[in-house]
Design a protein around this motif. Structure first.
Motif, PDB file in Angstrom:
ATOM      1  N   THR A   1       0.837  -1.204   0.000  1.00 18.15           N
ATOM      2  CA  THR A   1       0.000   0.000   0.000  1.00 18.15           C
ATOM      3  C   THR A   1       0.870   1.251   0.000  1.00 18.15           C
ATOM      4  O   THR A   1       0.594   2.212  -0.735  1.00 18.15           O
ATOM      5  CB  THR A   1      -0.926   0.019   1.233  1.00 18.15           C
ATOM      6  N   ARG A   2       1.921   1.224   0.785  1.00 18.52           N
ATOM      7  CA  ARG A   2       2.838   2.367   0.851  1.00 18.52           C
ATOM      8  C   ARG A   2       3.485   2.606  -0.518  1.00 18.52           C
ATOM      9  O   ARG A   2       3.540   3.743  -0.988  1.00 18.52           O
ATOM     10  CB  ARG A   2       3.907   2.087   1.907  1.00 18.52           C
ATOM     11  N   GLN A   3       3.920   1.533  -1.162  1.00 13.60           N
ATOM     12  CA  GLN A   3       4.542   1.672  -2.469  1.00 13.60           C
ATOM     13  C   GLN A   3       3.533   2.151  -3.502  1.00 13.60           C
ATOM     14  O   GLN A   3       3.859   2.958  -4.380  1.00 13.60           O
ATOM     15  CB  GLN A   3       5.150   0.331  -2.912  1.00 13.60           C
ATOM     16  N   PHE A   4       2.312   1.665  -3.401  1.00 17.87           N
ATOM     17  CA  PHE A   4       1.241   2.079  -4.306  1.00 17.87           C
ATOM     18  C   PHE A   4       1.003   3.582  -4.204  1.00 17.87           C
ATOM     19  O   PHE A   4       0.866   4.282  -5.222  1.00 17.87           O
ATOM     20  CB  PHE A   4      -0.040   1.309  -3.966  1.00 17.87           C
ATOM     21  N   ILE A   5       0.970   4.089  -2.987  1.00 17.09           N
ATOM     22  CA  ILE A   5       0.756   5.524  -2.773  1.00 17.09           C
ATOM     23  C   ILE A   5       1.908   6.327  -3.377  1.00 17.09           C
ATOM     24  O   ILE A   5       1.698   7.347  -4.047  1.00 17.09           O
ATOM     25  CB  ILE A   5       0.612   5.834  -1.269  1.00 17.09           C
ATOM     26  N   ILE A   6       3.125   5.860  -3.168  1.00 12.14           N
ATOM     27  CA  ILE A   6       4.295   6.558  -3.707  1.00 12.14           C
ATOM     28  C   ILE A   6       4.235   6.615  -5.232  1.00 12.14           C
ATOM     29  O   ILE A   6       4.445   7.672  -5.837  1.00 12.14           O
ATOM     30  CB  ILE A   6       5.595   5.854  -3.257  1.00 12.14           C
ATOM     31  N   GLU A   7       3.929   5.490  -5.856  1.00  7.59           N
ATOM     32  CA  GLU A   7       3.894   5.428  -7.319  1.00  7.59           C
ATOM     33  C   GLU A   7       2.803   6.317  -7.914  1.00  7.59           C
ATOM     34  O   GLU A   7       2.982   6.885  -8.993  1.00  7.59           O
ATOM     35  CB  GLU A   7       3.714   3.985  -7.767  1.00  7.59           C
ATOM     36  N   LYS A   8       1.693   6.432  -7.218  1.00 10.69           N
ATOM     37  CA  LYS A   8       0.601   7.276  -7.698  1.00 10.69           C
ATOM     38  C   LYS A   8       0.867   8.755  -7.420  1.00 10.69           C
ATOM     39  O   LYS A   8       0.504   9.631  -8.221  1.00 10.69           O
ATOM     40  CB  LYS A   8      -0.714   6.859  -7.035  1.00 10.69           C
ATOM     41  N   ALA A   9       1.476   9.038  -6.284  1.00 10.96           N
ATOM     42  CA  ALA A   9       1.708  10.431  -5.884  1.00 10.96           C
ATOM     43  C   ALA A   9       2.918  11.050  -6.579  1.00 10.96           C
ATOM     44  O   ALA A   9       2.963  12.263  -6.792  1.00 10.96           O
ATOM     45  CB  ALA A   9       1.894  10.516  -4.367  1.00 10.96           C
ATOM     46  N   ALA A  10       3.893  10.217  -6.945  1.00  9.70           N
ATOM     47  CA  ALA A  10       5.140  10.732  -7.521  1.00  9.70           C
ATOM     48  C   ALA A  10       4.923  11.625  -8.739  1.00  9.70           C
ATOM     49  O   ALA A  10       5.483  12.730  -8.803  1.00  9.70           O
ATOM     50  CB  ALA A  10       6.080   9.578  -7.852  1.00  9.70           C
ATOM     51  N   PRO A  11       4.104  11.209  -9.730  1.00 14.09           N
ATOM     52  CA  PRO A  11       3.884  12.106 -10.877  1.00 14.09           C
ATOM     53  C   PRO A  11       3.224  13.421 -10.489  1.00 14.09           C
ATOM     54  O   PRO A  11       3.499  14.454 -11.116  1.00 14.09           O
ATOM     55  CB  PRO A  11       2.966  11.270 -11.787  1.00 14.09           C
ATOM     56  N   LEU A  12       2.386  13.397  -9.466  1.00 14.33           N
ATOM     57  CA  LEU A  12       1.745  14.639  -9.012  1.00 14.33           C
ATOM     58  C   LEU A  12       2.783  15.623  -8.497  1.00 14.33           C
ATOM     59  O   LEU A  12       2.787  16.799  -8.875  1.00 14.33           O
ATOM     60  CB  LEU A  12       0.728  14.338  -7.901  1.00 14.33           C
ATOM     61  N   PHE A  13       3.649  15.151  -7.614  1.00 16.29           N
ATOM     62  CA  PHE A  13       4.688  16.030  -7.066  1.00 16.29           C
ATOM     63  C   PHE A  13       5.636  16.493  -8.167  1.00 16.29           C
ATOM     64  O   PHE A  13       6.102  17.630  -8.159  1.00 16.29           O
ATOM     65  CB  PHE A  13       5.473  15.299  -5.971  1.00 16.29           C
ATOM     66  N   ASN A  14       5.926  15.614  -9.103  1.00 17.21           N
ATOM     67  CA  ASN A  14       6.846  15.959 -10.183  1.00 17.21           C
ATOM     68  C   ASN A  14       6.267  17.036 -11.098  1.00 17.21           C
ATOM     69  O   ASN A  14       6.988  17.906 -11.588  1.00 17.21           O
ATOM     70  CB  ASN A  14       7.183  14.712 -11.000  1.00 17.21           C
ATOM     71  N   GLN A  15       4.953  17.008 -11.297  1.00 17.51           N
ATOM     72  CA  GLN A  15       4.300  17.955 -12.187  1.00 17.51           C
ATOM     73  C   GLN A  15       3.857  19.231 -11.472  1.00 17.51           C
ATOM     74  O   GLN A  15       3.970  20.331 -12.023  1.00 17.51           O
ATOM     75  CB  GLN A  15       3.083  17.294 -12.835  1.00 17.51           C
ATOM     76  N   LYS A  16       3.360  19.094 -10.237  1.00 16.22           N
ATOM     77  CA  LYS A  16       2.741  20.220  -9.544  1.00 16.22           C
ATOM     78  C   LYS A  16       3.572  20.780  -8.406  1.00 16.22           C
ATOM     79  O   LYS A  16       3.273  21.857  -7.882  1.00 16.22           O
ATOM     80  CB  LYS A  16       1.365  19.800  -9.004  1.00 16.22           C
TER      81      LYS A  16
END
Length: 205
Positions: free
Chosen positions: A11-26
């Motif tokens: 679950t922790r890895q899933f959150i990281i993988e989903k959130a990473a593009p958000l932080f990278n873009q925004k």
């Protein structure tokens, strides 16, 4: 207990993988917990049950993106035999990387913009990755010198700094101007400089 731990890790890895593009873009400021909840389909408790804060998710997201990029570069280098081929492959990768906008661009640039006094841990993370990337270039040059492919006068560390800085700058300007001209010019200049340090052997050309 072991099954529960593995599930929490997934679950922790899933959150990281989903959130990473958000932080990278925004960016950190532009990414909210609500944004993370939306992409993960998790409630706030599901997010905070795995991370202490948004800052922790951001830090882990940078590590995930940076290491993914580093792994890709390692694979690019591993496919080649000579120092010249390895350096050229890195340059070609960056030229192609500029065309790939789906992940939001280079995490070193994007996270580095916010890596100021307000985010000292992220600043240190970005700095460490910069040294890692420059070190890869420097090692390739040094190995090429030791193999007799490059002249002894090839300044490995100085060239590594120059190459990395020029490529990252070209990425930034290219994205802002929506142009590939800068990157093509930079990679061309760097390839020309690399050729100048080749020991003139038919097998190396």
């Amino acid at each position: 207990m072991v099954t529960t731990l593995k599930k929490a890790q997934r679950t922790r890895q899933f959150i990281i993988e989903k959130a990473a593009p958000l932080f990278n873009q925004k960016g950190f400021a532009g990414t909210s917990i609500t944004d993370i909840m939306e992409v993960t389909k998790l409630a706030k408790g599901g997010v905070y049950g795995n991370f202490e804060s948004k800052a922790e998710i951001c830090r882990e997201s940078f590590n995930y993106l940076a290491m993914d990029l580093s792994d890709r570069l390692d694979k690019v280098v591993a496919r080649e035999r000579t120092g010249k081929q390895k350096l050229f492959a890195l340059l070609d990768f960056y030229e192609e990387y500029l065309l790939q906008d789906d992940a939001g661009g280079c995490p070193i640039l994007n996270f580095g913009v916010e890596a100021d006094a307000a985010h000292p841990v992220i600043k240190e993370q970005v700095n460490n990755v910069i040294w890692l990337f420059q070190g890869r270039i420097s090692r390739i040059v040094q190995q090429g010198i030791e193999a007799g492919e490059f002249l002894d006068s090839f300044p490995a560390e100085e060239f590594a700094i120059k190459m990395f800085t020029m490529l990252e700058g070209a990425l930034l300007i290219g994205r802002i101007q929506e142009s590939y001209e800068q990157m093509r010019l930079i990679t061309g200049l760097l390839k020309a400089e690399i050729r100048q340090y080749l020991v003139m052997q038919p097998s190396a050309l």
